[in-house]
Design an enzyme around this catalytic site. Sequence first.
Site, PDB file in Angstrom:
ATOM      1  CB  SER A 123      -3.886  -2.413   2.314  1.00  0.00           C
ATOM      2  OG  SER A 123      -3.930  -3.028   3.577  1.00  0.00           O
ATOM      3  CE  LYS A 124       2.524  -1.615  -1.469  1.00  0.00           C
ATOM      4  NZ  LYS A 124       3.353  -0.478  -1.574  1.00  0.00           N
ATOM      5  NE  ARG A 125      -3.679  -4.815   7.261  1.00  0.00           N
ATOM      6  CZ  ARG A 125      -4.369  -5.077   7.413  1.00  0.00           C
ATOM      7  NH1 ARG A 125      -4.778  -6.098   8.194  1.00  0.00           N
ATOM      8  NH2 ARG A 125      -5.949  -4.776   7.840  1.00  0.00           N
TER       9      ARG A 125
END
Length: 474
Positions: A242-244
């Site tokens: 994910s973006k994380r």
Amino acid sequence: MTIKTRFAPSPTGFLHVGGARTALYSWLAARSQGGQFVLRIEDTDIERSTQEAVDAILTGMEWLGLDWDEGPYYQTKRFDRYNELVDQLLAEDKAYKCYAPKDLLDTIREEQKANGLKARYDANHPKVVEANSQAKADDPHVIRFRNPKEGKVVFDDKIRGRIEIANSELDDLIIRRTDGSPTYNFCVVVDDWDMGITQVVRGEDHINNTPRQINIYEALGAPVPEFAHCSMILGDDGAKLSKRHGAVSVMQYRDQGFLPQALRNYLVRLGWSHGDQEIFSMEEMIEFFSLGAISKSASAFNTEKLHWLNNHYIKHGDPDEVAKHLQWHLDQQQIDASQGPALTDVIGLVGERCNTLVELAAQSRYFYQDFDEIDATAAKKHLRPVALAPLQVAKGKIEALDDWTVDALKAVIADTCAELDVGMGKVGMPLRVAVTGGGQSPSVDAVMHLIGKDRVVARIDQAIKLVEARAAQS
Ligand code: GLU
């Protein structure tokens, strides 16, 4: 039979690397079997679909070099066709109108959960039967598919092997909503049938939909395609990517300076292998690819490996291709490379030191742009008064050169060292700082050769002035 595969993204955001890998596998399945590849935009979720996302998907596919033979088709343009087939199933009693209101169904689901049962639509629940028998034909209703009650659905997933599910596990799916719009599972089946798709390659998040869809194919009398469900991509910490974890959109990888060849090579190996080969040209991918060789387990993203591949393609990729992509980054960094050495020569010299095109563009700057500022640390260390004589002597020899070659420049440095009786570093480093503005560069003779005589002489002059000014101050 012609093999036909497709990529069917929902345009609700950018092209995610996970989606891009699915697209690549689907594209390779087509190309490796001499088949066709279709692009379909699944935009039935009107609230969440945007033109911007459609554009991002198309740009991402093009950038990655995944061309399509048909499409892009848009589901929102095919409502008449879906409705025609919903009506056909209704007429054949393979679908039915369900008038049970949503709040009633919600209550029933709560009851089921409280009794430890799986929450699902139950056509035989007395309250549902009652709601349906009391309704008038035109009352608000949905259309449900009459899922078979007996038997099981069996399919051989090309990646995961045999999958079986009992029909008793599947409830009667809504295929047309109260507002008249057809639902995802129905549209996908109609499209894949109409478009002649023979192999459906998609993410494992759709695996629960497949048995339901197979029942719909059968009800429509349509041939059931083969299925291949790809596993997830995880971040380096084992959680779903994910973006994380950093960049997840394909275009972000472009922005960060990755070559499409590198990202493609990286993605193909993320879950697929051919012996222990790591580097695959597009031709090799096509030659060796098979859906059956895709791994069932999730794959973890490894940024270091992507950097390694990118460096490989910067060094060994087709120089004109690399130059084309580098040009884009030079534009981003406002470096005008229209005058000066050929980009391919600069790439040949600087490329091996760079893992990304962002770095490569930054390190190409001094080949094209003059500067008045010199890196302070490098100047402090290498443009001291003792550098004056080496710079002056080397400049004189450079000015006198007729033969502008790397070897001649190498000889200039060696001769200067001999004349002044100093080591290589005492001449090479001041020259490097003078012509590049910093303390790090490839071999300074090769760098000067590409920068060109006039510019080299002018920059040495600029450095001599700086050294003189310093000497005057001290
Ligand atoms: N539109 C679906 C998605 O973006 C894919 C459907 C499919 O491949 O069958 O997740």
